[in-house]
Motif scaffolding. Structure first.
Motif, PDB file in Angstrom:
ATOM      1  N   ASN A 253      -4.461  12.410  -2.796  1.00 28.08           N
ATOM      2  CA  ASN A 253      -5.073  11.100  -2.633  1.00 28.08           C
ATOM      3  C   ASN A 253      -4.043  10.023  -2.360  1.00 28.08           C
ATOM      4  N   ALA A 254      -2.810  10.219  -2.855  1.00 31.00           N
ATOM      5  CA  ALA A 254      -1.730   9.310  -2.472  1.00 31.00           C
ATOM      6  C   ALA A 254      -1.536   9.360  -0.964  1.00 31.00           C
TER       7      ALA A 254
ATOM      8  N   TYR B  83       1.497  14.555   2.787  1.00 30.94           N
ATOM      9  CA  TYR B  83       2.192  13.283   2.655  1.00 30.94           C
ATOM     10  C   TYR B  83       3.212  13.132   3.773  1.00 30.94           C
TER      11      TYR B  83
ATOM     12  N   LEU C  36      -4.307   7.464   0.745  1.00 29.68           N
ATOM     13  CA  LEU C  36      -4.106   6.019   0.696  1.00 29.68           C
ATOM     14  C   LEU C  36      -3.111   5.598   1.767  1.00 29.68           C
ATOM     15  N   ALA C  37      -2.018   6.358   1.875  1.00 30.15           N
ATOM     16  CA  ALA C  37      -1.022   6.026   2.895  1.00 30.15           C
ATOM     17  C   ALA C  37      -1.640   6.119   4.283  1.00 30.15           C
TER      18      ALA C  37
ATOM     19  N   TYR D 146       0.835  -1.206   0.000  1.00 30.60           N
ATOM     20  CA  TYR D 146       0.000   0.000   0.000  1.00 30.60           C
ATOM     21  C   TYR D 146       0.870   1.256   0.000  1.00 30.60           C
TER      22      TYR D 146
ATOM     23  N   SER E 135       1.183   4.117  -2.810  1.00 27.39           N
ATOM     24  CA  SER E 135       0.921   5.536  -2.525  1.00 27.39           C
ATOM     25  C   SER E 135       2.142   6.377  -2.891  1.00 27.39           C
TER      26      SER E 135
END
Lengths: 104, 504
Positions: free
Chosen positions: A44-45, B184, A48-49, A11, A15
């Motif tokens: 969105n990456a 992130y 997902l992470a 996953y 991502s």
């Protein structure tokens, strides 16, 4: 862990790939809307992470953050598209290479 | 069984200054609908009133006259109401008040007097306040967006003027790009520690096994990406490309405000995430945090690039944009110094002192540009400063004070900020960076003092107008710059008790 379950590494790897694709998109594309879509891909990456890590750790913090990221991304879309429309009305173009009023 | 938490469980009172402001912004948003178009000054006055109430509350809380709420944490650890929060609140509220004052006439004469301006400004301010108080990664992110999204709109506020739209577009695309990096990064920090609460992150990092390389790798990448995301916001090199274009194209009243507010927010979040969340994140059993080296490298690059490019600028707004990049570098020295645990408090205080000094000086400098700028956004070149001392002696004197303060000449606030930041850097054994800081400050004297020279010794029209609220803003900024310069203990006393360390 059951044998059929997809492991966390995959996953996170996916991502990371999505995030890098998004980054490349922002850097290489010249159309404002496509750049913007690439930014959404990066967000969105991250989502997902976050979801993958949330399952790994077994707590809700990651899920909560996903909801906030989605909501804020929607707010950003509203402002971003409005700006793109406004600039298209004046310039008749949304190519970022046409944004060159400033020098120095 | 799920129970609805009561207001006292949430400890809302502890977050009073920020809550008052955020609610005020929402109320004014509705009230503004009933204010007729030609009387938008009412919204301006309401906004100034709301900001003043919040500022008084923040000052009371900073000086410990009144303690709001019960304990330092509100909203179940999401919001931290400590001295750091109070000082950030005071800095940003002062900036916003000055921001409203400089906008008042400017919006009139450039045909932008719309109510949105004021409550967007309030929302941005609330964003900065929540960033300073963030106790959770979610709050860091949401507050950053609350700070940024209204600023995108404000940058393009002068539509359909092309420059304004273009800078809004650039700011938006790069801002959204940088937010994605931040998200992130925060996701990876969460992945490494299993929590989004900063206090729990601090505990998790503390107990992280030295040999756990995958968690360390995640945390290192996460911290790095967060640094990139916030580096964009504070305009650190190499993430500074947007700054000159945005500052040059955006309405000057917006630039005056955002050049300070966005920096305050960015640095507050940086300190919360790095210094409060992971000060104990050390690789190879070192004596300093793992994020320190890259931070001081950024600081050095930012000071050098910002100052060198500023020298060749011929537009005042653009020059001050590069100057603001250079100042981000000086402040980053403080953030880097906080990577050494024994200096962390001193360095955090130094950053806040610098920001306070910078707020008065930089808003002041941009207010002077507003005074000389014509209604069609022209006359912002360096040449507009020529002969200003003859036609507008007071305005020129104020500008001279701001320029001296930006250079860091003693007896101005700018010197005090630099003094504390360099002192922290030396205490943290970052002597090369401190030397670069001093040398680039000397270099910056060239372009700052050239402006003073032009005002006093060269001939020109020196056209400028200083209607009332603008004149107040310039006066307050100049007085603030001088008072903090002459009485530096006012600043150091204010910051004395600030610490980001989680107790126990």
């Amino acid at each position: 862990m059951e044998a059929s379950e997809v492991s966390i590494e995959l996953y996170v790897l996916l991502s990371a790939i999505l995030f890098i694709m998004g980054t490349m998109g922002v850097l290489l594309r010249r159309n404002a809307i496509l750049i913007f879509m690439s930014v959404e891909l990066m967000l969105n990456a991250a989502n997902l992470a976050l979801a993958a890590f949330a399952r790994q750790w077994g707590n809700g913090d990651g899920h909560v953050m996903v909801f906030f990221v989605m909501t804020v991304a929607a707010a950003e879309v509203a402002v971003g598209l409005a700006l793109i429309v406004a600039i298209f009305r004046t310039k008749k173009s949304i190519d970022i290479d046409d944004l060159h009023l400033f020098r120095g | 069984m799920f129970q609805v938490p009561s207001l006292s469980d949430l400890n809302v009172a502890a977050a009073l200054p920020a809550v008052v402001l955020a609610l005020g912004a929402c109320v004014f948003l509705v009230v503004d609908l009933f204010v007729p178009r030609e009387r938008k000054h009412i919204t301006a006055w309401l906004t100034a009133g709301g900001l003043s109430v919040s500022l008084v509350l923040a000052l009371l809380s900073l000086t410990d006259v009144v303690t709001f709420g019960d304990g330092e944490e509100a909203f179940f650890g999401m919001y931290i109401a400590d001295q750091f929060t109070d000082m950030v609140n005071v800095i940003v509220l002062v900036t916003s008040l000055l921001g409203v004052m400089v906008a008042y006439n400017y919006l009139d004469r450039t045909n932008m007097q719309r109510g949105e301006y004021y409550y967007l400004l309030l929302f941005t301010t609330a964003g900065v306040m929540f960033m300073g108080a963030a106790g959770d990664l979610v709050v860091v992110f949401v507050a950053l967006e609350l700070l940024s999204i209204p600023l995108y709109i404000l940058t393009g506020f002068r539509r359909p003027q092309e420059q304004s739209e273009e800078s809004a577009m650039k700011y938006f695309l790069l801002g959204a790009f940088s937010s994605a990096f931040l998200v992130y990064g925060l996701a990876l920090v969460y992945g490494a520690t299993g929590t989004s609460n900063l206090r729990e992150i601090w505990q998790a990092v503390d107990s992280m096994v030295a040999g756990d390389t995958s968690a360390q790798f995640l945390l290192l990448t996460g911290a790095g990406l967060s640094l990139v995301g916030l580096g964009f916001k504070v305009a650190a090199v190499p993430f500074h490309m947007w700054t000159p274009d945005v500052y040059q194209g955006a309405p000057t009243s917006v630039v005056a405000y955002m050049s300070v507010a966005a920096k305050v927010g960015g640095f507050a979040a940086l300190l919360r995430v790095l210094v409060a969340g992971m000060p104990n994140f050390m690789l190879d059993n070192g004596t300093s945090a793992a994020w320190m080296d890259v931070t001081w490298l950024l600081a050095a690059a930012t000071m050098i690039v910002g100052n060198f490019i500023a020298i060749v600028q011929s537009d005042l707004k653009r020059l001050l944009a590069y100057s603001s990049i250079a100042h981000a570098g000086y402040i980053l020295i403080g953030v880097a110094a906080a990577g050494v645990p024994r200096v962390a408090d001193e360095a955090t205080q130094a950053v806040l002192i610098y920001l306070m000094a910078y707020a008065f000086t930089n808003v002041g400098a941009f207010s002077v540009i507003i005074a000389v700028e014509r209604d069609d956004a022209s006359n912002t070149g360096l040449s507009s400063m020529r002969g200003l001392a003859r036609t507008q002696p007071l305005l020129a004197a104020a500008m001279a004070v701001f320029m001296l303060s930006l250079t860091g000449i003693p007896l101005t606030a700018g010197f005090v900020g630099k003094w504390f930041v360099f002192k922290a850097a030396i205490a943290a054994d970052l002597i090369p960076v401190a030397v670069i800081g001093v040398l680039t400050s000397v270099l910056s004297a060239y372009y700052y003092l050239r402006i003073v020279w032009m005002m006093y010794f060269e001939d020109g029209d020196g056209e400028a107008a200083t209607p009332r609220p603008l004149a107040w803003a310039i006066g307050i900024s100049a007085i603030g710059t001088l008072v903090f310069g002459f009485l530096p203990y006012l600043l150091s006393d204010m910051a004395r008790e600030i610490t980001l360390a989680f107790g126990g």
